[in-house]
Design a protein around this motif. Structure first.
Motif, mmCIF file in Angstrom:
data_model
loop_
_atom_site.group_PDB
_atom_site.id
_atom_site.type_symbol
_atom_site.label_atom_id
_atom_site.label_comp_id
_atom_site.label_asym_id
_atom_site.label_seq_id
_atom_site.Cartn_x
_atom_site.Cartn_y
_atom_site.Cartn_z
ATOM 1 N N PRO A 82 -6.652 1.041 8.286
ATOM 2 C CA PRO A 82 -7.510 2.028 7.614
ATOM 3 C C PRO A 82 -7.039 3.464 7.794
ATOM 4 O O PRO A 82 -7.324 4.309 6.945
ATOM 5 C CB PRO A 82 -8.871 1.803 8.280
ATOM 6 C CG PRO A 82 -8.566 1.181 9.599
ATOM 7 C CD PRO A 82 -7.366 0.314 9.346
ATOM 8 N N GLY A 137 0.820 -1.205 0.000
ATOM 9 C CA GLY A 137 0.000 0.000 0.000
ATOM 10 C C GLY A 137 0.856 1.257 0.000
ATOM 11 O O GLY A 137 0.561 2.225 -0.717
ATOM 12 N N ASP A 194 1.078 4.102 -2.927
ATOM 13 C CA ASP A 194 0.915 5.518 -2.576
ATOM 14 C C ASP A 194 2.047 6.346 -3.171
ATOM 15 O O ASP A 194 1.839 7.410 -3.764
ATOM 16 C CB ASP A 194 0.897 5.645 -1.044
ATOM 17 C CG ASP A 194 0.238 6.928 -0.565
ATOM 18 O OD1 ASP A 194 0.145 7.885 -1.359
ATOM 19 O OD2 ASP A 194 -0.180 6.988 0.608
ATOM 20 N N ALA A 229 -7.220 8.178 -0.271
ATOM 21 C CA ALA A 229 -8.621 8.507 -0.536
ATOM 22 C C ALA A 229 -8.783 10.007 -0.724
ATOM 23 O O ALA A 229 -9.522 10.467 -1.607
ATOM 24 C CB ALA A 229 -9.496 8.017 0.618
ATOM 25 N N ALA A 246 -5.253 4.685 4.947
ATOM 26 C CA ALA A 246 -6.025 4.820 3.710
ATOM 27 C C ALA A 246 -6.558 6.227 3.519
ATOM 28 O O ALA A 246 -7.017 6.573 2.422
ATOM 29 C CB ALA A 246 -7.192 3.830 3.720
ATOM 30 N N HIS A 257 -12.069 6.638 7.333
ATOM 31 C CA HIS A 257 -10.937 5.754 7.616
ATOM 32 C C HIS A 257 -10.008 6.374 8.657
ATOM 33 O O HIS A 257 -9.525 5.694 9.559
ATOM 34 C CB HIS A 257 -10.152 5.475 6.342
ATOM 35 C CG HIS A 257 -10.773 4.439 5.454
ATOM 36 N ND1 HIS A 257 -11.357 3.290 5.924
ATOM 37 C CD2 HIS A 257 -10.907 4.379 4.094
ATOM 38 C CE1 HIS A 257 -11.823 2.561 4.921
ATOM 39 N NE2 HIS A 257 -11.572 3.207 3.797
ATOM 40 N N TYR A 301 -4.273 -1.102 2.185
ATOM 41 C CA TYR A 301 -4.366 -0.659 3.586
ATOM 42 C C TYR A 301 -5.571 -1.279 4.277
ATOM 43 O O TYR A 301 -5.505 -1.664 5.452
ATOM 44 C CB TYR A 301 -4.447 0.864 3.655
ATOM 45 C CG TYR A 301 -3.153 1.571 3.321
ATOM 46 C CD1 TYR A 301 -1.930 1.090 3.777
ATOM 47 C CD2 TYR A 301 -3.156 2.728 2.554
ATOM 48 C CE1 TYR A 301 -0.742 1.741 3.470
ATOM 49 C CE2 TYR A 301 -1.979 3.395 2.251
ATOM 50 C CZ TYR A 301 -0.777 2.898 2.708
ATOM 51 O OH TYR A 301 0.400 3.547 2.416
ATOM 52 N N SER A 302 -6.672 -1.367 3.560
ATOM 53 C CA SER A 302 -7.868 -1.969 4.155
ATOM 54 C C SER A 302 -7.641 -3.451 4.442
ATOM 55 O O SER A 302 -7.993 -3.956 5.515
ATOM 56 C CB SER A 302 -9.067 -1.788 3.218
ATOM 57 O OG SER A 302 -9.372 -0.419 3.045
ATOM 58 N N LEU A 313 -5.539 2.051 -1.389
ATOM 59 C CA LEU A 313 -6.719 1.959 -0.514
ATOM 60 C C LEU A 313 -7.027 0.503 -0.182
ATOM 61 O O LEU A 313 -7.267 0.142 0.981
ATOM 62 C CB LEU A 313 -7.930 2.589 -1.203
ATOM 63 C CG LEU A 313 -8.234 4.052 -0.942
ATOM 64 C CD1 LEU A 313 -9.377 4.518 -1.840
ATOM 65 C CD2 LEU A 313 -8.615 4.261 0.513
#
Length: 884
Positions: free
Chosen positions: A594, A558, A562, A601, A597, A627, A588-589, A585
């Protein structure tokens, strides 16, 4: 001047005095003088005025003496007081209400008087409707809710005649009955016509907007509760008889995370904390609301804050003693503990919401004598949390890259015992990493030192992680080549250890992260990166992403997605950026992180907004805030909140959503950026303005207008003041509206690019001055606005301003002028003829539908003026008012 003439003159003077003790004292003197005069009707008039003065000064406990004297006069001199009969019986209801709420009056006396009142109403042919309502109120006070219900239901069913309270007051009483019974929904149903503005009177909806605050919150109508507070407090704040309502607004602030606003309101009314002879029931209502706030401040550790000439803690102690004394008096009179139990329940209420932004400061002032900066205390080690527990929790949070991981290690460091060397080294590792942003050079040295500690302990994994951090710190400190070299060395050593099985996948990925971070660090700088560095960084991060995905490092993947999204944005590849952000996203979820995230987002939201898709932007930003929750850094949360406001603002019909989002954003910016705090509060005010909810709009505008120059300049300030002025005008506050329009006009009068705005503002100012009754100022203002419209060549607004000026001349009179035949005529007629002549000339030279319509209207108005039968409500000079 004779005695009666002097009394009558004094009575007229009292009518112009503001409500309060001074007016009541003057009327008390007049009542004593009237008693010795030879005019019983005049004495009755003075006593009626005195009873009314007691009501509006919140001194209802003083009413019985004056009301009793009135009754005796009516009984002894029915002919002289005959014309005052209705007024006397109307005011007897007020006096009875004060008896019900006065603990000094025995219940037997109150019941006897209710019987007497009902008998007198029956003799006069009046309905028992208001008396039954008062019986219900007394039963509620004593805890006999069955009797209260029967009496109120009988009151509602009784005939509605001229002696019944107005519809607004009756609905208030019905709702208060249900509220006292714990029926929030029932209370709000009765109060609905008041809350919606359908029913009004002198003190409504002022009172109900305070009474409904907590029922609205308890039934989930949070936005309505905020609206009731914004509208209601401004209506009640300066009225002595509404001090109980002010107390309800203070309590609302205490229970919605607005303690700072509650303290502001209490400070504004700090004089009310001392008794001034007001009736006990109203005083109890106010000081209970104040006590709820003071208890909340004490619970938050702010008992040293100043409240008048005392601290919050001292004021609370004084009020609680007084409240206890008053409750004891009620309980003794009533023979029950209903009042004391109700008050105790009120004082023990816990907050209903953590935070409901209302557009006011959210930070409490620092107590006197406090230092400039207060250190955040580290939570003490509890008996239940052993050192092993603290270390385990810190390791768990570190593995999740949780925002509270550093705090967890600080709790370990502050455990109060000598730490084992492996634990002490780990605490130092976290501290050194935290210091990287402030002083990367010092962090580099500290990280190398802690790496040596781990090597001595035989902890190869943590030693490699520490040296990886040192490589990043070295690059941040400006030594790019050194950082790259150290990162490559650490990565090679970590790869060898992983191949030998002495390093697990998670530790391996943690050690080799340095290469990607160092590569990306080269892209920062004021001049921007060169393309070769961008491409090299992309290649390195892609390689790390591939390794992370291969080894199941979902959280690390993640992070690399990013990074790649940011690199894609530098390369102008929006599609790739969106792809990587979406992947980040998901990673990370999936990894149970979260809070990480929120950033991707938010970036997706910004991209969507830049691409003209505010609906998608709203969804992404809402996801980011959801999040991140309370774990987001304050600045990041504030920026996301502002982004959400922007997304909502760009969607028509979402004004009510804008209000909530903008006030939440303003609260998040408070203490971080004053311009952003103010800008978002103004955004909420404008949204209310567009919704024609001018009470709420004016309340927010009033809160921040003194600082409008902070977020805006020039024309923007003028337009903001214009919106505030229009909301004030809609509320009938025309004098204040005129001030806003005049100030706004001055701001743009020299701006060549704002000539039309200047003319609009001048016209609005003229209309507000006219409605405020300041006709001498309105006349030149209309004439000035007409000149400005003329300079712009805009005939319709020009002639409408000139017609308005003509009517003002006609209403105010003035010297006459000669017409074409040598006759004289009023100046207003002359001015209206001049407008007509101008339009006739224009119609001949440049005919148009607009000119023809204005010509016909001017002829109609001239005829009306000559006939002296024109109703000023008919003419449409305000139709050109600008709407934003």
């Amino acid at each position: 001047m004779s005695g009666t003439a002097a009394i009558r003159a004094g009575l007229e003077e009292c009518a112009a005095l503001p409500e309060g003790r001074q007016k009541a004292e003057r009327l008390e003197v007049l009542a004593a003088q009237a008693r010795t005069a030879d005019d019983r009707s005049l004495e009755g008039e003075v006593l009626l005025a005195l009873v009314e003065a007691y009501l509006y000064a919140a001194e209802g406990d003083r009413m019985p003496v004056a009301a009793g004297r009135l009754l005796r006069l009516l009984d002894d001199f029915p002919a002289e007081l005959g014309p005052l009969t209705y007024s006397i019986h109307w005011r007897l209801k007020w006096m009875t209400h004060s008896l019900v709420g006065n603990p000094a009056v025995p219940l037997e006396t109150t019941h006897r008087w209710l019987d007497e009142l009902q008998s007198r109403y029956r003799e006069r042919g009046y309905s028992a409707r208001p008396v039954l309502a008062l019986r219900s109120l007394l039963a509620q006070e004593t805890g006999d809710f069955e009797t209260a219900a029967a009496a109120m239901e009988a009151s509602i069913a009784a005939p509605d005649d001229a002696m019944a309270d107005c519809d607004a007051c009756e609905h208030n009483g019905w709702g208060a009955w249900r509220d006292a019974a714990g029926d929030d929904e029932g209370a709000l149903e009765f109060w609905a016509p008041l809350l919606d503005g359908e029913l009004t009177c002198a003190e409504e909806p002022h009172r109900v907007l305070g009474q409904a605050l907590l029922p609205l919150l308890r039934t989930g109508r949070v936005e309505d509760a905020r609206s009731a507070h914004l509208k209601g407090y401004r209506l009640a704040r300066r009225t002595l008889s509404l001090r109980e309502t002010v107390g309800q607004h203070i309590e609302f602030c205490a229970l919605t995370g607005n303690e700072a606003r509650g303290l502001e309101i209490l400070t504004e009314h700090v004089a009310w904390l001392a008794p001034h002879g007001e009736e006990v029931s109203r005083r109890l209502g106010f000081i209970c609301g104040a006590a709820v706030l003071l208890r909340r401040l004490t619970a938050l550790g702010h008992d040293d804050l100043p409240v008048g000439d005392r601290t919050a803690g001292a004021a609370l102690g004084d009020l609680e003693r007084e409240i206890g004394d008053i409750c004891a008096r009620y309980d003794a009179r009533n023979g029950t503990r209903v009042v004391s139990e109700r008050v105790a329940a009120r004082l023990s209420r816990e907050p209903l919401l953590d935070r409901l932004p209302v557009g006011s400061p959210v930070r409490l002032p620092r107590p006197a004598g406090a230092g400039a900066v207060a250190a955040v205390p580290v939570p003490p080690r509890t008996a239940q949390a052993s050192l092993e527990d603290l270390v385990a929790e810190a390791r768990r949070l570190s593995a999740l890259r949780h925002p509270h991981a550093d705090e967890a290690w600080e709790r370990v460091g502050a455990a109060g015992t000598e730490l084992p060397e492996p634990v002490a080294a780990r605490v130092e590792l976290r501290r050194a990493g935290t210091a990287m942003e402030q002083d990367p050079g010092a962090a580099y040295a500290r990280l190398l030192a802690v790496a040596d500690r781990f090597e001595r302990l035989g902890d190869r994994a943590d030693a490699l992680e520490s040296r990886a951090g040192a490589a990043v710190a070295l690059a941040y400190a400006g030594d790019r080549a050194g950082g790259e070299s150290l990162a490559e060395t650490v990565t090679a050593e970590a790869a060898a250890a992983y191949a030998q099985g002495t390093l697990d996948a998670e530790k391996y990925l943690a050690a080799r992260r340095a290469g990607a971070y160092v590569a990306v660090s080269t892209l920062a700088g004021p001049d921007g990166p060169v393309e070769t560095d961008v491409l090299a960084a992309r290649a390195r991060v892609e390689a790390e992403l591939s390794t992370a995905e291969e080894l199941g490092g979902t959280g690390r993947a993640g992070t690399y997605h990013d990074m790649l999204a940011r690199i894609s944005l530098l390369l102008g590849d929006l599609d790739a950026a969106r792809t990587h952000l979406t992947a980040a996203l998901g990673c990370y979820s999936d990894a149970g992180m979260p809070w990480l995230a929120a950033r991707p987002a938010g970036m997706l939201g910004q991209i969507a907004l830049d691409q003209g898709d505010p609906k998608s932007a709203e969804g992404h930003v809402s996801t980011a805030l959801e999040h991140g929750g309370d774990l987001l850094p304050a600045g990041e949360a504030a920026e996301l909140s502002s982004l959400l406001v922007e997304a909502l603002t760009r969607q028509p019909g979402r004004e009510l959503d804008v209000v909530g989002a903008a006030l939440a954003a303003a609260a998040r910016w408070d203490g971080l950026s004053e311009p952003d705090t103010l800008h978002n509060t103004f955004a909420a005010a404008r949204a209310y303005h567009v919704l024609d909810r001018h009470g709420e709009a004016a309340a927010l505008f009033e809160e921040v207008m003194p600082r409008v120059e902070v977020p805006y300049e020039g024309e923007a300030v003028a337009r903001t003041r214009a919106q505030y002025g229009r909301s004030l005008a809609e509320l009938g506050r025309h004098r204040e509206a005129a001030e806003q329009f005049v100030t706004a006009a001055r701001l743009v009068q020299d701006d060549p690019d704002a000539k039309e705005l200047h003319a609009e503002l001048a016209w609005s100012a003229a209309e507000a001055l006219q409605f405020a009754g300041r006709r001498d100022e309105a006349l030149p203002a209309f004439q000035r606005a007409a000149r400005l419209w003329g300079d712009l060549g805009m005939i319709v607004p020009r002639v409408r301003c000139l017609r308005a000026a003509a009517w003002l001349m006609d209403w105010t009179g003035g010297d006459t002028a000669e017409d074409e035949d040598g006759d004289t005529e009023p100046p207003g007629v002359t001015a209206m003829r001049a407008v007509l002549a101008e339009l006739e000339s224009l119609a001949g030279a440049e005919p148009s539908e607009e000119v023809a319509a204005e010509l016909a209207e001017t002829r109609r108005q001239l005829d009306a003026m000559l006939d002296d039968g024109f109703d000023s409500c008919d003419f449409d000079e305000n139709e050109g008012e600008d709407e934003e």
